[in-house]
Every structure is written in structure tokens, then in C-alpha cells.
Design an enzyme around this catalytic site. Sequence first.
Site, PDB file in Angstrom:
ATOM      1  N   GLU A 132      16.735   1.032   7.645  1.00 17.18           N
ATOM      2  CA  GLU A 132      17.062   2.388   8.115  1.00 17.18           C
ATOM      3  C   GLU A 132      15.956   3.394   7.781  1.00 17.18           C
ATOM      4  O   GLU A 132      16.157   4.390   7.105  1.00 17.18           O
ATOM      5  CB  GLU A 132      18.397   2.843   7.523  1.00 17.18           C
ATOM      6  CG  GLU A 132      19.571   2.039   8.035  1.00 17.18           C
ATOM      7  CD  GLU A 132      20.916   2.539   7.545  1.00 17.18           C
ATOM      8  OE1 GLU A 132      21.936   2.266   8.212  1.00 17.18           O
ATOM      9  OE2 GLU A 132      20.966   3.218   6.494  1.00 17.18           O
ATOM     10  N   GLU A 148      23.731  -3.747  11.242  1.00 15.34           N
ATOM     11  CA  GLU A 148      24.882  -3.233  10.495  1.00 15.34           C
ATOM     12  C   GLU A 148      25.840  -2.555  11.460  1.00 15.34           C
ATOM     13  O   GLU A 148      25.417  -1.805  12.335  1.00 15.34           O
ATOM     14  CB  GLU A 148      24.473  -2.204   9.426  1.00 15.34           C
ATOM     15  CG  GLU A 148      23.651  -2.748   8.278  1.00 15.34           C
ATOM     16  CD  GLU A 148      23.263  -1.662   7.280  1.00 15.34           C
ATOM     17  OE1 GLU A 148      23.991  -0.648   7.175  1.00 15.34           O
ATOM     18  OE2 GLU A 148      22.236  -1.826   6.601  1.00 15.34           O
TER      19      GLU A 148
END
Length: 485
Positions: free
Chosen positions: A188, A382
Site C-alpha cells: 500500500e 487484500e
Amino acid sequence: MTSTLFPHDFLIGGALSAAQAEGAWDADGKSLTVADCAPLTKPASGEPTRTVRFDRDYLDHAKIAEPHDFPKRRGIDFYHRFEADLDLLAELGSTTFRFSFSWARVMPNGDGKINQEALVYYDRLIDAIITRGMAPVMTISHFDFPMVLIEKYGGWANRRLIDLYVTYATSLLERYGDRVKHWVPFNEINMSVKAPEKTLGLLRTGDDAFEQTMFRALHHQFVASAKVIEWAKQQQLDVRFGSMVAYFTTYAASSKPEDVLAAVQEDRLRNLLYLDVLNLGTYPFYATRYFSQNGIELEATEEDLRLIASHPCDFVGMSYYNSAIAAASTEGLEITSANVHSVIKNPHLPANDWGWQIDPVGLRITLNELQRLFNQPIFILENGCGFNEEPDETGAINDTYRIAFIGDHLRAVLQALDDGVNVIGYTAWSPIDSISSSTSEMTKRYGFIWVDQDDHGNGTLERRKKLSFDWYRGVITSRGASLHV
């Protein structure tokens, strides 16, 4: 409704991180990380979420504070229990498992010297994943920035971090490149603008130049990613590298042109900038314009830009939790919580206990748009939703809400495949309950598998299957056919 099934080679399973699951914070030579110094910030009933200023004074205190005050130090003891946990994931039918290396475990002194005990541990872990029929997907840096690299170098703002990271990453690739085929250099990476402590090792100073420091640090990560990919190509390793952003699908608050423009700009600066650099190999026009307008100088060299252009990622990686709304003005609009930041509330969407808005259609929209923009394979690294939950009087956890959430999002993935999007994998976050990244709560639960532990570390650490466990196993083994019932 589509009758599409997941392809035979579709990678599906779950994802965890070392920072939130391993525990063993001081075992076998590991040094402290920013995650190890993140306290429980769950508010009391009716109170706002407590925030912690990660400055030098705070981290100096955290190093000597009582370990039980910092939940990620204990994790869920995956470090000692991974064999049994992987047995459960194999029982799910998982064809893949995503995990991360701990930089502070592998290179605890920050000087390039590798901790051999750490490599032995990850040898055992990766072999255990493979022998259970799962393909490992490994993240090299996942929100566990070593404290020693803050103390010695000031984090990623220091260009020296590029070489230190390359030493760390290439040591892993050299050892595991024959067994691990999918690699994610940075988890991320776009979270740097919201959580620079855990992504970039930057301590907030209140300095007017902090935004420039942040983007320079981010640039160093882009260069480091390219150098690692270059090295792997030179070694002729049969591996693939993926970018990884937390994607916030962004809608306009209304059909007003000003709101639509705000949504376009939010999407670019919050999501697409990072993918443009990592997957297309160039800083886009809107980024250079933003830097110019805000007096930001990256100090990028010609060699930096050559490396970035020559060594992009092979697939687009993303997490997807919730969508967002943008508006030219927030006056009169309700604000709600989201993933590490606040967003405008969408009146058309439900939300979980933390205010995160649930939007499976947004996932299909995003997958289609990413395919159009980048034309590369897409891996959903995710996807999940945190819920407050407790076993009932019989000890069962009847998490029908999780079945609904994951089921709706997987149906969106099937619809995107039917649209023609090249989605190659899906790993649910997280298959086993673990410590929350943002608030260090244990009671924000994501798993198909219950862990008997509370926010303060009390409990037996017993693992117990929830109702969703057998449901998810049915989805995997039927290649998604059960989602059509």
C-alpha cells in the site's frame, strides 16, 4: 448474474502481515519497528479515536515502555504457530497465501548485515506454505519500518535507504526466488500520504516542508523498487513483481462539474499517481503539475528516471476495502471514517462498526478501470471487513455478515472477469484474526478463523473456525460456482 467461474490457475486464499501476526517482537535477533511502537488506540464508548503523534519523544518512550502496551509486539504468535495455522489455511482449500518478511528481523541493525536466524525461519515458513499446496506471495516491506533506520538515517527521506533496501530485498530474492514467484516490494505504497511513519519511517515535525520531504522519500521507494526489479532481471529469475496500492474508488458527490473534477483529482493523487510510476514507469503530467504548484522538488536524477522507466512492475496489486466521495466543498455533507482517513458519507451504502462503507460494485468499477488504464494482470491482494464479534453460548461464531461481504465482493470479481478484466488472484484480509494495522485492536476481526485473544492480550490464543470457514472453502473448491446458488 454471471455464470463465470474462477480460472483453473486463479490464485485464491488469504493474506496476513508479519507486523500484525508474527509477534515474537524481540526473538531471535529482531529489532524494534514502528509497528512494535503503535499502541492500542481503540476509543472508549462514545469517544473519538485516540491519535498518537509519532515524534522522536514518543518513540524514545515506546522503546522502554511495557511491552504489553503495544499489541503488535505479541501479534497472534504466528511466529511459533505458523505450522498449525497453515494447516487450517490448507484445509480452506487455499491455492495461495500472502505474507510479508520483517525487515527488522532480517536486517536488525540496519547496516546490511543479514540475520541468519531470520532466514532459517522464513525458509521453514515458505517451505511449509508450498508443501501445503499454496503458492507464496511475499511482500518485502509491509508497514514494519525498523526503528534503527529512523535513528540512523531519518527514514526514507535519506537516499541511503535505497541501497539498504536493495541489499535487504535482493538477499531475499537470491534465497527464495526459486520458490516464490510473486513479489510485492512495498505494501500500500500510497498510504505514505496518510501514514508516513509506518510506510516511510518519517516522523511528523510540523515543518512546512514536510510534504516535500514525504514525496522525496516516496521517490526513493520508487527508485528502490526499480533497482530490485533490475537486479532480478539481471539474475534471470523467474519471478513477477507487483505494485500495491490501497485503492479508494472515488465518486463525485453530485453531477456538478466541480464535484466531478474534484473526484478526478482525488483519484489521481490518492490512487493513480503511484500506479502510473510503478506500472507505466513515468511521473504523470498531473503529478509534475502538482509538484510545481506546491513548490515540491523531488531531486530526481536522470538515472533515477531511467531506472523507473526501464523497470516497471509486472502486475497491478491492490487492496480494496471501501469507496469514497469527493466534492468541491464539504459544507453540509456528513463525514465518516474510512481506512486511516475520513471521507464523505455515501447515503447509498451501508457501513461496518468503524464507519467503513461497504461497496462491492465499486470493486467491479475499479477492476474495469485499472484494466483500461494499465492493461496488466490485476491481483486483489487484500479485501475484507472488520466486525465486532463474540462466540455465542455454544462457542460458535455465526458470521453471516462476513459471508455476505466476501460473497458480494467475490461476485463482483466474477463479473469483472466476465467483463474481460484479467484478474489473476484474490487474497482475503485476513483469513485468521490478527491485530488491526490502524488502531492495534484485536476486536476488529476479519478472519474466517477466530483467535481467542482480546485487545489487551488476554486469552488462550486458541484457533476456532467460524461459520464463514466452511463457506469460503466451498467457494474455493467450487471455483466460485457456489456463489451462484
